[in-house]
Design an enzyme around this catalytic site. Sequence first.
Site, PDB file in Angstrom:
ATOM      1  N   PRO A   1       0.825  -1.212   0.000  1.00 10.68           N
ATOM      2  CA  PRO A   1       0.000   0.000   0.000  1.00 10.68           C
ATOM      3  C   PRO A   1       0.855   1.256   0.000  1.00 10.68           C
ATOM      4  O   PRO A   1       2.051   1.216   0.328  1.00 10.68           O
ATOM      5  CB  PRO A   1      -0.805  -0.133   1.306  1.00 10.68           C
ATOM      6  CG  PRO A   1      -0.700  -1.563   1.700  1.00 10.68           C
ATOM      7  CD  PRO A   1       0.617  -2.042   1.187  1.00 10.68           C
TER       8      PRO A   1
ATOM      9  N   HIS B   1     -25.039   3.433  19.034  1.00  9.18           N
ATOM     10  CA  HIS B   1     -23.827   2.695  18.652  1.00  9.18           C
ATOM     11  C   HIS B   1     -23.096   2.179  19.883  1.00  9.18           C
ATOM     12  O   HIS B   1     -22.657   1.022  19.928  1.00  9.18           O
ATOM     13  CB  HIS B   1     -22.891   3.611  17.855  1.00  9.18           C
ATOM     14  CG  HIS B   1     -23.350   3.875  16.453  1.00  9.18           C
ATOM     15  ND1 HIS B   1     -23.608   2.882  15.554  1.00  9.18           N
ATOM     16  CD2 HIS B   1     -23.583   5.045  15.806  1.00  9.18           C
ATOM     17  CE1 HIS B   1     -23.986   3.421  14.398  1.00  9.18           C
ATOM     18  NE2 HIS B   1     -23.985   4.733  14.532  1.00  9.18           N
TER      19      HIS B   1
ATOM     20  N   GLY C   1       2.706   4.545   1.156  1.00  5.95           N
ATOM     21  CA  GLY C   1       3.219   5.033   2.429  1.00  5.95           C
ATOM     22  C   GLY C   1       3.867   4.007   3.318  1.00  5.95           C
ATOM     23  O   GLY C   1       4.183   4.300   4.474  1.00  5.95           O
ATOM     24  N   THR C   2       4.092   2.790   2.817  1.00  2.00           N
ATOM     25  CA  THR C   2       4.654   1.745   3.667  1.00  2.00           C
ATOM     26  C   THR C   2       6.180   1.697   3.607  1.00  2.00           C
ATOM     27  O   THR C   2       6.790   0.881   4.299  1.00  2.00           O
ATOM     28  CB  THR C   2       4.096   0.371   3.271  1.00  2.00           C
ATOM     29  OG1 THR C   2       4.231   0.193   1.857  1.00  2.00           O
ATOM     30  CG2 THR C   2       2.621   0.285   3.631  1.00  2.00           C
ATOM     31  N   GLY C   3       6.819   2.516   2.782  1.00  2.00           N
ATOM     32  CA  GLY C   3       8.277   2.604   2.788  1.00  2.00           C
ATOM     33  C   GLY C   3       8.964   1.827   1.691  1.00  2.00           C
ATOM     34  O   GLY C   3      10.110   1.394   1.875  1.00  2.00           O
ATOM     35  N   LYS C   4       8.323   1.648   0.545  1.00  2.00           N
ATOM     36  CA  LYS C   4       8.941   0.884  -0.544  1.00  2.00           C
ATOM     37  C   LYS C   4      10.149   1.635  -1.114  1.00  2.00           C
ATOM     38  O   LYS C   4      11.221   1.053  -1.308  1.00  2.00           O
ATOM     39  CB  LYS C   4       7.906   0.631  -1.648  1.00  2.00           C
ATOM     40  CG  LYS C   4       6.708  -0.199  -1.193  1.00  2.00           C
ATOM     41  CD  LYS C   4       5.753  -0.476  -2.313  1.00  2.00           C
ATOM     42  CE  LYS C   4       5.049   0.770  -2.806  1.00  2.00           C
ATOM     43  NZ  LYS C   4       4.165   1.370  -1.788  1.00  2.00           N
ATOM     44  N   THR C   5       9.990   2.909  -1.382  1.00  2.00           N
ATOM     45  CA  THR C   5      11.106   3.699  -1.921  1.00  2.00           C
ATOM     46  C   THR C   5      12.233   3.820  -0.902  1.00  2.00           C
ATOM     47  O   THR C   5      13.419   3.747  -1.251  1.00  2.00           O
ATOM     48  CB  THR C   5      10.608   5.094  -2.334  1.00  2.00           C
ATOM     49  OG1 THR C   5       9.514   4.952  -3.244  1.00  2.00           O
ATOM     50  CG2 THR C   5      11.716   5.883  -2.999  1.00  2.00           C
TER      51      THR C   5
ATOM     52  N   ASP D   1     -23.301   4.484   7.966  1.00  2.00           N
ATOM     53  CA  ASP D   1     -23.512   3.189   8.621  1.00  2.00           C
ATOM     54  C   ASP D   1     -24.158   2.200   7.662  1.00  2.00           C
ATOM     55  O   ASP D   1     -23.737   1.033   7.565  1.00  2.00           O
ATOM     56  CB  ASP D   1     -24.403   3.369   9.854  1.00  2.00           C
ATOM     57  CG  ASP D   1     -23.827   4.364  10.840  1.00  2.00           C
ATOM     58  OD1 ASP D   1     -22.590   4.457  10.899  1.00  2.00           O
ATOM     59  OD2 ASP D   1     -24.602   5.043  11.532  1.00  2.00           O
TER      60      ASP D   1
ATOM     61  N   GLU E   1     -25.553   8.318  18.497  1.00  2.00           N
ATOM     62  CA  GLU E   1     -24.246   7.837  18.951  1.00  2.00           C
ATOM     63  C   GLU E   1     -24.368   6.957  20.185  1.00  2.00           C
ATOM     64  O   GLU E   1     -23.599   5.997  20.351  1.00  2.00           O
ATOM     65  CB  GLU E   1     -23.315   9.027  19.232  1.00  2.00           C
ATOM     66  CG  GLU E   1     -23.026   9.912  18.030  1.00  2.00           C
ATOM     67  CD  GLU E   1     -22.400   9.148  16.886  1.00  2.00           C
ATOM     68  OE1 GLU E   1     -21.742   8.114  17.146  1.00  2.00           O
ATOM     69  OE2 GLU E   1     -22.564   9.569  15.733  1.00  2.00           O
TER      70      GLU E   1
END
Length: 671
Positions: free
Chosen positions: A224, A450, A226-230, A521, A447
């Site tokens: 995904p 819930h 933003g997971t740090g591939k670069t 919901d 609320e």
Amino acid sequence: MPKFNMTWVYVVILIALGLLFFTNNGGDGQSGGGGIAKKENYSNFKELVMKGAADEVVVNNEEKELRMYVKPEFIQEVFQADVKQTGKNPYLEVEFGSEDKLEEFLDDAKEKGKFNGHLNYKNEKSGDTFNTFLNIFTILFFVIIMVMFFRRMGGGSGGGVFNVGKSKAKMYEKGNDLGVTFKDVAGQAGAKEEVQEIVDFLKNPQKYTNLGAKIPKGALLVGPPGTGKTLLAKAVAGEAGVPFFSMSGSDFVEMFVGVGASRVRDLFRQAKEKSPCIIFIDEIDAVGRARSKNPAMGGNDERENTLNALLTEMDGFGTNSGVIIMAATNRADMLDSALLRAGRFDRQIHVDLPDLNERKEIFIVHLKPVKVDNSVDIDLLARQTPGFSGADIANVCNEAALIAARRNSGTVCRQDFLDAVDRIIGGLEKKTKVMTAHEKRTIAIHEAGHATISWFCEHANPLIKVSIVPRGKALGAAWYLPEERQITTKEEMLDEMCSLMGGRAAEELFTGHISTGAMNDLERATKSAYGMIAYAGMGEELPNICYYNQEAQFQRPYSDTTAKIIDNEVLKMVNEQYDRAKSILLEHKEGHNALAELLISREVIFAEDVEKIFGKRPWVSRSQEIMGMDAPEEQSSLPEESDLSDNTDNSENPENSEKTDNSEKPKDEQA
């Protein structure tokens, strides 16, 4: 269509410059140019003037020459041609002797009414100087335009248009010049172990070649955003200390035919010269998308040519010994199968979202430059951010520092981080938003519904906080601590669905009407139900059947009759959970009303407030145990675990309904 050739541009520009330089479209007199010229002697000039044929006379004193522009009605007589052949303003070129005699003659002709035109004087030298300057300026202008155009075509490279087919990869002579190593990559232990082999091979290839082993030619980092591939690719280059070529997949794409393939070939040519080395292509899906069975003309065909060149260079007839290709993408399902086969990208390394321990390591890295006080608990922050990527965690740390700076504080405290998480998940608080008392009560009842249902459902996520303070587009929200499950049971999904229906059920039971506030919901509950029936095989009439077909994305893999059965099962499942929610609310009616009144008076309540009303939850989950370990003593502070699991909007119209996704993907999608 013929291919584009830069020679066409050169020819067109040279012709335009030649026409501009050698043609004289401007005249010297008031009548302007645009006509032919004819030499004539002075005697015939005087006769024509006395006939009344002169329209204008322009005298050049320096050259002792004049021009007589002929009236239109005399053009046929003087030039023996019509206007189409001579132009609009033909003239006679006449040499004269004395300027005084010429002036006397023209004055006499005016007195006799034979010459009613203008007599103008021209300095030929000054005129030539101006025209020369104008021509030089025009040529320089076109030269500058050409240079800018060629540089634009060359992507800003020094060679301009002549380097348009050259690779745009940024080359680092030594990868460790980037200053990034595995120490800078927090978490991702599995991914680092996979790429560590590449580093070891580049440092000590003899260890592998003695056993007959070959290093993988390519490694594809998938995960995904933003997971740090670069960052992981930079760390590989930094650890190996070899030349490192870095570029994006979009750098191969160009408007000219054949440029992308040329850049691919040039990239691998440079890499072979620097072998051993690493080539890193970020966002490779820009050039590696699956080829169509019916290729179209134009840009799509050019992209496929670029991909073909990449496939050939990675593993074709030639060899690329010592050249390792790394690439990153978050859309691996769109890549061409020929690109993913063994021999090109031998292994796919999945860089997933960090788990609890990995989030803790990431927080440690990003908190180094932040001035924090002793109240900050890294374990708390890691537990409070399930589903966050490394980029999200970096954003949390930065947002917390901004909140502390807004308070003019010298350090960043625990509350700043809690506010930052709420800000990122739910949006900015809007305490000044105007609401009527009736709207506020409806939101509180919704609320509280819930909160009540989640408290009495065994598998529902534990409640953390309930708020009716507007945040972002939502007018109310309930925070939960979702468990990080790898698989999800049917009972767990039904309890979550029942909890989602609690808000709408509470509105119907205790206000007598329903509102648009439950749109988010209902959307999530419906999506979950369809996932359970059509994908997870959890239906009663269609058990153990999965209709998910990734290849047929735009075509249903089932008939209309089956679609009707799915719709009926979804409707039945959702309504069963809705009735179940209403029965639970009726059973705990007094506690729900007390919870709603507390919300109206305080706007924000916490798990311990719900516990005082309903007592302890009948079931203790793993998340509850974690939450109870560090329960806050004061009600004014946020509990240690908070995650926005339901972002409900009670707006007046459907367009304003909040549709914020949960921090984790719906369980039906995971299944």
